[in-house]
Design a protein around this motif. Sequence first.
Motif, mmCIF file in Angstrom:
data_model
loop_
_atom_site.group_PDB
_atom_site.id
_atom_site.type_symbol
_atom_site.label_atom_id
_atom_site.label_comp_id
_atom_site.label_asym_id
_atom_site.label_seq_id
_atom_site.Cartn_x
_atom_site.Cartn_y
_atom_site.Cartn_z
ATOM 1 N N ARG A 62 35.759 37.502 51.210
ATOM 2 C CA ARG A 62 36.638 38.599 51.503
ATOM 3 C C ARG A 62 36.065 39.892 51.201
ATOM 4 N N THR A 63 36.183 40.134 49.229
ATOM 5 C CA THR A 63 36.248 41.475 49.099
ATOM 6 C C THR A 63 34.641 42.710 49.789
ATOM 7 N N ILE A 64 33.911 41.201 50.033
ATOM 8 C CA ILE A 64 32.448 41.526 50.560
ATOM 9 C C ILE A 64 32.595 42.637 51.981
ATOM 10 N N MET A 110 30.906 48.392 43.144
ATOM 11 C CA MET A 110 30.458 47.253 43.060
ATOM 12 C C MET A 110 30.996 46.122 42.241
ATOM 13 N N ARG A 111 30.399 44.640 42.687
ATOM 14 C CA ARG A 111 30.915 43.629 41.714
ATOM 15 C C ARG A 111 30.186 43.571 40.814
ATOM 16 N N HIS A 112 30.584 42.943 39.441
ATOM 17 C CA HIS A 112 29.782 42.470 38.459
ATOM 18 C C HIS A 112 30.563 41.610 37.171
ATOM 19 N N GLU A 138 38.813 43.755 35.612
ATOM 20 C CA GLU A 138 39.917 44.458 36.625
ATOM 21 C C GLU A 138 39.364 43.840 37.611
ATOM 22 N N HIS A 139 40.998 44.182 39.082
ATOM 23 C CA HIS A 139 40.188 44.243 40.326
ATOM 24 C C HIS A 139 41.009 45.309 40.714
ATOM 25 N N PRO A 140 41.167 46.577 40.738
ATOM 26 C CA PRO A 140 41.693 47.302 41.338
ATOM 27 C C PRO A 140 42.524 47.476 42.550
ATOM 28 N N THR A 141 41.053 47.316 43.670
ATOM 29 C CA THR A 141 41.296 47.340 45.299
ATOM 30 C C THR A 141 41.723 46.502 45.104
ATOM 31 N N GLN A 142 42.214 45.263 44.385
ATOM 32 C CA GLN A 142 42.782 44.271 45.276
ATOM 33 C C GLN A 142 44.313 44.226 45.415
ATOM 34 N N ALA A 143 44.255 45.135 43.487
ATOM 35 C CA ALA A 143 46.013 44.548 43.063
ATOM 36 C C ALA A 143 46.325 45.965 44.207
ATOM 37 N N SER A 171 42.510 35.821 35.354
ATOM 38 C CA SER A 171 42.351 36.498 36.516
ATOM 39 C C SER A 171 42.445 38.193 36.479
ATOM 40 N N ARG A 172 41.316 38.220 37.171
ATOM 41 C CA ARG A 172 41.138 39.400 36.962
ATOM 42 C C ARG A 172 42.202 40.250 38.337
ATOM 43 N N SER A 173 42.536 40.393 39.314
ATOM 44 C CA SER A 173 43.284 40.289 40.014
ATOM 45 C C SER A 173 44.725 40.080 39.780
ATOM 46 N N VAL A 231 50.746 34.266 42.896
ATOM 47 C CA VAL A 231 49.103 33.051 42.200
ATOM 48 C C VAL A 231 48.207 33.515 42.864
ATOM 49 N N ASN A 232 47.005 32.704 41.189
ATOM 50 C CA ASN A 232 45.445 33.190 41.763
ATOM 51 C C ASN A 232 44.954 31.419 41.286
ATOM 52 N N ARG A 233 43.983 31.348 41.913
ATOM 53 C CA ARG A 233 43.068 29.786 41.405
ATOM 54 C C ARG A 233 43.258 29.984 39.145
ATOM 55 N N LEU A 234 43.171 28.984 38.942
ATOM 56 C CA LEU A 234 42.345 28.927 37.935
ATOM 57 C C LEU A 234 40.851 29.075 37.957
ATOM 58 N N GLN A 235 39.923 30.096 37.478
ATOM 59 C CA GLN A 235 38.994 30.768 37.371
ATOM 60 C C GLN A 235 37.959 29.856 36.746
ATOM 61 N N GLU A 236 37.523 29.212 37.328
ATOM 62 C CA GLU A 236 36.639 27.820 36.901
ATOM 63 C C GLU A 236 35.990 28.443 35.986
ATOM 64 N N ASP A 268 48.476 35.800 47.573
ATOM 65 C CA ASP A 268 48.067 34.913 46.580
ATOM 66 C C ASP A 268 46.403 35.779 46.793
ATOM 67 N N PRO A 269 45.492 36.438 46.133
ATOM 68 C CA PRO A 269 44.415 37.404 46.651
ATOM 69 C C PRO A 269 43.401 35.966 46.941
ATOM 70 N N LEU A 270 43.294 35.334 47.301
ATOM 71 C CA LEU A 270 42.633 33.801 47.714
ATOM 72 C C LEU A 270 41.069 34.014 47.023
ATOM 73 N N PRO A 271 40.108 32.929 46.815
ATOM 74 C CA PRO A 271 40.440 31.923 48.056
ATOM 75 C C PRO A 271 41.034 31.075 47.182
HETATM 76 C C1 NCD Z 1 39.348 37.181 44.106
HETATM 77 C C2 NCD Z 1 39.103 37.828 42.879
HETATM 78 O O1 NCD Z 1 37.371 37.779 42.931
HETATM 79 O O2 NCD Z 1 39.038 37.766 41.390
HETATM 80 N N1 NCD Z 1 38.943 37.408 44.866
HETATM 81 C C3 NCD Z 1 38.846 38.259 46.236
HETATM 82 O O3 NCD Z 1 38.676 38.922 45.790
HETATM 83 N N2 NCD Z 1 40.474 38.226 46.716
HETATM 84 C C4 NCD Z 1 40.520 35.789 43.460
HETATM 85 C C5 NCD Z 1 39.844 34.497 42.696
HETATM 86 O O4 NCD Z 1 37.890 34.518 43.123
HETATM 87 O O5 NCD Z 1 40.598 33.973 42.420
#
Ligand code: NCD
Length: 309
Positions: A62-64, A110-112, A138-143, A171-173, A231-236, A268-271
């Motif tokens: 989604r982000t990209i 950038m994502r790192h 963090e994930h400021p643009t998701q916020a 979860s950074r989101s 909610v957000n998935r557990l960050q496996e 949910d920010p998804l996935p």
């Molecule tokens: C999130 C992420 O990458 O942190 N996804 C997103 O950008 N929409 C949530 C996640 O990966 O669980």
Amino acid sequence: MQIPSTKLKNGTLLSVDDLDNELVFALIKLSQEMKEVITQKGRISLLKNKVVSLVFLEPSSRTILSFQTAAARLGAAHILLSGQNTSMNKGESITDAVNVVGGYGDIVVMRHEDPELAKAASSACPVPYINAGDGGNEHPTQALIDVFTIYENLGRLSNLNLLVGFDALQSRSIHSLVMLLSKFDGNTFTFVTPEELAPPKYLLEIIKDAGKKFSIESNLEINKKIDVVYVNRLQEERFASNELFEELRYKYRITPAMLSDKKCIVMDPLPRVDEVSPECDFLPQSKYFEQARNGVPVRMALLTMMLAE
Ligand code: NCD
């Protein structure tokens, strides 16, 4: 269209701490206008002389894609550095890479995986910089997408009761949304997590310092006072052990039965993995696909605010 002049420090969006409430509302207004542009004409040539440099060194869908779509709908070109096939595999540092790629374009997104390296890269970046996710931080643009979606559905960003689950530790989101909504009056946070995934101490300090209330629960129960279930998935990928992930992954799940007679919205920010039953998808409370679509107008607004002359 009125483009508000950006008040981001050094033209950098590294954390939601770089945003104040006035800027958030200005971005929401501009995002609403961008949504109109998308439905009415598809494109607006506000950034036709600009190049957006994307550096994505962790998985993303989604982000990209929403940044690429936002650039296209604004008339900007984009370049992309991602995957295993980069000079970083020859030993180049991320700061050198961002210095070079930033010099090719007008802004870096950038994502790192490493928050410290992302921060160093943002300082080395010769042009404005947007954090598109720095590891578990963090994930400021998701916020921004999340508060836009809340505002569109509930008409306010204050006096909200949020239920937040389920991996508040990693979860950074969740981190960015809780930090951002702590800046608005009267918000409360009910974290629902297994003990191992409770929110980090620093996040609880931020809520406390902002004078807001929180509780941490181990039972998932949505009461009638809840306005937003986030909610957000557990960050496996961030678990130290696979056994722990397998042990916890099915512990909590939002189901239609929990939502009957409730007015809350579900985000949910998804996935999505295990945290929301697909049976919820067509309920009026479920806003996660709308939230994902909002990624385009919100990122159009942000790019325009940071780049328009
Ligand atoms: C999130 C992420 O990458 O942190 N996804 C997103 O950008 N929409 C949530 C996640 O990966 O669980």
